[in-house]
Write an enzyme that holds these catalytic residues in place. Structure first.
Site, PDB file in Angstrom:
ATOM      1  N   SER A 102       0.830  -1.196   0.000  1.00  0.00           N
ATOM      2  CA  SER A 102       0.000   0.000   0.000  1.00  0.00           C
ATOM      3  C   SER A 102       0.873   1.257   0.000  1.00  0.00           C
ATOM      4  CB  SER A 102      -0.970  -0.055   1.190  1.00  0.00           C
ATOM      5  OG  SER A 102      -1.934   0.972   1.146  1.00  0.00           O
ATOM      6  N   ASP A 153      -9.507  -3.177  -6.533  1.00  0.00           N
ATOM      7  CA  ASP A 153      -8.897  -2.452  -5.426  1.00  0.00           C
ATOM      8  C   ASP A 153      -9.311  -0.984  -5.508  1.00  0.00           C
ATOM      9  OD1 ASP A 153      -7.308  -1.198  -3.558  1.00  0.00           O
ATOM     10  OD2 ASP A 153      -5.469  -2.239  -4.114  1.00  0.00           O
ATOM     11  N   HIS A 184      -7.732  -4.552  -1.804  1.00  0.00           N
ATOM     12  CA  HIS A 184      -6.502  -3.950  -1.294  1.00  0.00           C
ATOM     13  C   HIS A 184      -5.881  -4.855  -0.233  1.00  0.00           C
ATOM     14  CE1 HIS A 184      -4.013  -0.366  -1.234  1.00  0.00           C
ATOM     15  NE2 HIS A 184      -4.013  -0.372   0.082  1.00  0.00           N
TER      16      HIS A 184
END
Length: 206
Positions: A102, A153, A184
């Site tokens: 991320s 995502d 995600h």
């Protein structure tokens, strides 16, 4: 120097630079690092930016809207940290691979794009394009990247991820992509694929 954890490993194994996501901490990806390369040394710094108390690697203006000037500044800060850590822990000459999730994957991508002197290999889980469109990027021939993204995502949309991989390839990077049907997250299958990528690169003498 950034706050960090360092765990020594086999000098023949790659050093893994572990970069946590928003709200994370240096210990968050230690288990992932051990799964990817059990004998590796692990270097896990803490994101230096606070967003309402949540640690990040760079500022953002809104969800998915990055402060591009800060991205560049923080990418250079992290790259300088890597070079300093190499000296402190006697890592010169050892292979180093950035592993990020991320926000950590985004800063890893930025460092790989801007500072090949610090990062030449990266495993990116749920990364998106981190730079302004007009940011100069050097020739990156010799750099390798593994990029895993979810097809659904909402935080790292696939078009942005594909824009990142396209730019990497234009600049000479050897990119391996992995797509999964989730959002995600790091799927077990993506982790297996990343581990295989690391192993192949080791066998090829990277």
């Amino acid at each position: 120097m950034l706050d960090h954890k360092y765990l020594e490993g086999d000098p023949e194994a790659p050093v893994l630079l572990l970069l946590h996501g928003t709200g994370g901490a240096p210990g968050d990806l230690l288990g992932l690092g051990r799964d990817l390369s059990p004998s590796s040394a692990l270097l896990a710094p803490a994101g230096p930016v606070s967003e309402h108390g949540a640690a990040r690697w760079f500022r953002r203006l809104a969800e998915g809207v990055f402060d591009h000037e800060d991205v560049v500044a923080r990418a250079n800060q992290l790259a300088d940290f890597v070079l300093t850590a190499r000296k402190r822990y006697d890592l010169d000459g050892r292979r180093l691979v950035a592993v990020g999730f991320s926000n950590g994957a985004n800063i890893a991508a930025a460092v790989a794009l801007l500072r090949p002197d610090a990062v030449r290999e990266a495993v990116l889980f749920a990364a998106m394009f981190p730079l302004a469109e007009n940011t100069p990027v050097p020739d990156l021939t010799g750099t390798r990247v593994f990029a895993s993204n979810g097809e659904h995502d909402p935080m790292a949309p696939l078009p942005s991820a594909e824009h990142l991989t396209a730019l990497l390839r234009r600049r000479g990077v050897e990119v391996t992509t992995y797509r999964h049907g989730g959002g995600h997250l790091i799927t077990p299958e993506a982790e297996v694929a990343a581990k295989a990528w690391l192993t192949r690169a080791t066998m090829n003498g990277a």
